[in-house]
Design a protein around this motif. Structure first.
Motif, PDB file in Angstrom:
ATOM      1  N   UNK A 138      43.983  36.856  50.287  1.00  0.00           N
ATOM      2  CA  UNK A 138      45.061  37.840  50.267  1.00  0.00           C
ATOM      3  C   UNK A 138      45.701  37.807  48.876  1.00  0.00           C
ATOM      4  N   UNK A 139      45.121  38.511  47.917  1.00  0.00           N
ATOM      5  CA  UNK A 139      45.661  38.472  46.560  1.00  0.00           C
ATOM      6  C   UNK A 139      46.960  39.259  46.452  1.00  0.00           C
ATOM      7  N   UNK A 140      47.867  38.763  45.637  1.00  0.00           N
ATOM      8  CA  UNK A 140      49.107  39.486  45.379  1.00  0.00           C
ATOM      9  C   UNK A 140      48.821  40.594  44.365  1.00  0.00           C
ATOM     10  N   UNK A 141      49.754  41.538  44.249  1.00  0.00           N
ATOM     11  CA  UNK A 141      49.598  42.618  43.272  1.00  0.00           C
ATOM     12  C   UNK A 141      49.476  42.035  41.870  1.00  0.00           C
ATOM     13  N   UNK A 142      50.286  41.009  41.593  1.00  0.00           N
ATOM     14  CA  UNK A 142      50.234  40.385  40.272  1.00  0.00           C
ATOM     15  C   UNK A 142      48.869  39.800  39.969  1.00  0.00           C
ATOM     16  N   UNK A 143      48.270  39.148  40.958  1.00  0.00           N
ATOM     17  CA  UNK A 143      46.944  38.565  40.766  1.00  0.00           C
ATOM     18  C   UNK A 143      45.901  39.654  40.537  1.00  0.00           C
ATOM     19  N   UNK A 144      46.000  40.744  41.287  1.00  0.00           N
ATOM     20  CA  UNK A 144      45.029  41.825  41.130  1.00  0.00           C
ATOM     21  C   UNK A 144      45.131  42.458  39.746  1.00  0.00           C
ATOM     22  N   UNK A 145      46.361  42.651  39.258  1.00  0.00           N
ATOM     23  CA  UNK A 145      46.553  43.232  37.926  1.00  0.00           C
ATOM     24  C   UNK A 145      46.007  42.285  36.863  1.00  0.00           C
ATOM     25  N   UNK A 146      46.327  40.998  37.002  1.00  0.00           N
ATOM     26  CA  UNK A 146      45.864  40.009  36.023  1.00  0.00           C
ATOM     27  C   UNK A 146      44.343  39.930  36.004  1.00  0.00           C
ATOM     28  N   UNK A 147      43.732  39.935  37.186  1.00  0.00           N
ATOM     29  CA  UNK A 147      42.276  39.857  37.261  1.00  0.00           C
ATOM     30  C   UNK A 147      41.637  41.136  36.720  1.00  0.00           C
ATOM     31  N   UNK A 148      42.283  42.277  36.986  1.00  0.00           N
ATOM     32  CA  UNK A 148      41.767  43.537  36.456  1.00  0.00           C
ATOM     33  C   UNK A 148      41.793  43.558  34.934  1.00  0.00           C
ATOM     34  N   UNK A 149      42.877  43.082  34.340  1.00  0.00           N
ATOM     35  CA  UNK A 149      42.976  43.030  32.883  1.00  0.00           C
ATOM     36  C   UNK A 149      41.965  42.037  32.301  1.00  0.00           C
ATOM     37  N   UNK A 150      41.778  40.913  32.995  1.00  0.00           N
ATOM     38  CA  UNK A 150      40.803  39.925  32.528  1.00  0.00           C
ATOM     39  C   UNK A 150      39.401  40.516  32.535  1.00  0.00           C
ATOM     40  N   UNK A 151      39.113  41.334  33.563  1.00  0.00           N
ATOM     41  CA  UNK A 151      37.787  41.954  33.658  1.00  0.00           C
ATOM     42  C   UNK A 151      37.590  42.973  32.544  1.00  0.00           C
ATOM     43  N   UNK A 152      38.634  43.763  32.261  1.00  0.00           N
ATOM     44  CA  UNK A 152      38.545  44.790  31.219  1.00  0.00           C
ATOM     45  C   UNK A 152      38.337  44.151  29.843  1.00  0.00           C
ATOM     46  N   UNK A 153      39.056  43.074  29.580  1.00  0.00           N
ATOM     47  CA  UNK A 153      38.974  42.425  28.269  1.00  0.00           C
ATOM     48  C   UNK A 153      37.812  41.450  28.157  1.00  0.00           C
ATOM     49  N   UNK A 154      37.197  41.114  29.300  1.00  0.00           N
ATOM     50  CA  UNK A 154      36.096  40.148  29.279  1.00  0.00           C
ATOM     51  C   UNK A 154      36.570  38.710  29.221  1.00  0.00           C
TER      52      UNK A 154
END
Length: 255
Positions: A138-154
Motif C-alpha cells: 500500500x504505497x503512499x502518494x509520496x512514495x509513488x511520486x518519489x518512485x516515479x521521479x526515480x524511474x524518469x531520471x534512472x
C-alpha cells in the motif's frame, strides 16, 4: 346567318372550349409537379443527436476507467508503467506452485510453493488468496511520486529493493507483523493455532517460541525461497520442499 355558317361557328367554339380545358389540366399538373419537386428539395428536420453522443462517450470512459483501475492492481501494471526495476519480481508472482521457478535475483527455486507471492496469487479454490500487488503493498502518494521521479531520471536500484514486513506494516498503519498476517481477512489464526498446526515437528517446531516469538517473515519469504531459520543452529530441523536452510539463504544474499 346561313345554316352552314352556324355550323362553322359552333365547331370553332367547341374547339376553343377544349383547348381551354386542356390548358387548365396542364397547368394543374405543372403546379402539382412543382409542388412535388419543392417537397423533395425541402431540407428535412434533423433530431438532436448530441445527447446520444455524450451518452456513448460517457459509457466508454466509465468502462475504460473501470478496466484501468482493475489493471492498476495487477503486477503487469506496475511492471509496464512505472517500475522497470520491478521486472525481476513479476516471475515470482506468476510462478506456479509445485513447479520450479526463479527468485527475484534469477536464482533457481526448486518449488514455487516456497515463495509467498506465488502461493497467495492462486485462486481460493486452489488454497490461495487471489492476491494482487495491492493486497500487500500500500504505497503512499509520496512514495509513488518519489518512485516515479526515480524511474524518469534512472536513479533507482535494480532490482527494486524488497519491502520488509516493518515497511508493509507501517504503510497499512498496523502495529505488528502478526496483525499484518494473522487477521480475519488473511490467516484467521492465533500463535497457539500455528504451534498446534506444526506440532508433529516435535522439538524443532518452528512455531514453538523457544527463543521468543519470531516474525513470520523470519522464515516466510514473498519473492524468494522461504527459509527455515531454525537451521541456523539445528541442522536436523525439517526443511520443506523448495525451501532453503539458513546457510543456503545467506549464500544467495551474499552473491
Amino acid at each position: 346567318m346561313s345554316e352552314e355558317e352556324t355550323k362553322v361557328e359552333a365547331a370553332t367554339e367547341a374547339a376553343a372550349t377544349e383547348d381551354s380545358t386542356t390548358d387548365v389540366e396542364t397547368t394543374d399538373e405543372a403546379v402539382k409537379a412543382e409542388g412535388a419537386e419543392a417537397g423533395e428539395a425541402a431540407p428535412k428536420k434533423k433530431g438532436k443527436k448530441w445527447p446520444i453522443v455524450v451518452g456513448v462517450v460517457a459509457v466508454v470512459l466509465i468502462a475504460a476507467g473501470a478496466g484501468f483501475w482493475v489493471w492498476h492492481e495487477q503486477p503487469s501494471f506496475c511492471n509496464a508503467i512505472c517500475h522497470t526495476p520491478m521486472d525481476p519480481y513479476l516471475p515470482t508472482y506468476e510462478a506456479e506452485p509445485g513447479q520450479a521457478a526463479v527468485d527475484k535475483w534469477g536464482n533457481d527455486v526448486e518449488d514455487a510453493n516456497s515463495m509467498m507471492a506465488a502461493v497467495h496469487r492462486v485462486s481460493k479454490d486452489q488454497g490461495g488468496a487471489e492476491a494482487t500487488c495491492m493486497s500487500c503493498h500500500v504505497p503512499t502518494i509520496g512514495e509513488q511520486v518519489a518512485e516515479g521521479m526515480a524511474w524518469i531520471t534512472g536513479n533507482y536500484y535494480y532490482p527494486l529493493e524488497e519491502r520488509d514486513v516493518d515497511q508493509l506494516v507501517e504503510a497499512r498503519g498496523l502495529e505488528s507483523g502478526d496483525e499484518f498476517c494473522l487477521n480475519e481477512s488473511c490467516h484467521n489464526l492465533t500463535r497457539e493455532d500455528l504451534k498446534q498446526a506444526t506440532s508433529e515437528l516435535g522439538q524443532y517446531n518452528p512455531h514453538q517460541p523457544q527463543h521468543g516469538e519470531q516474525e513470520c517473515s523470519s522464515c516466510h519469504k514473498a519473492h524468494r525461497a522461504s527459509v527455515n531459520a531454525c537451521t541456523q543452529c539445528h541442522s536436523e530441523s525439517y526443511v520443506p520442499d523448495g525451501w532453503l536452510t539458513y546457510q543456503q539463504a545467506n549464500k544467495l544474499n551474499a552473491a
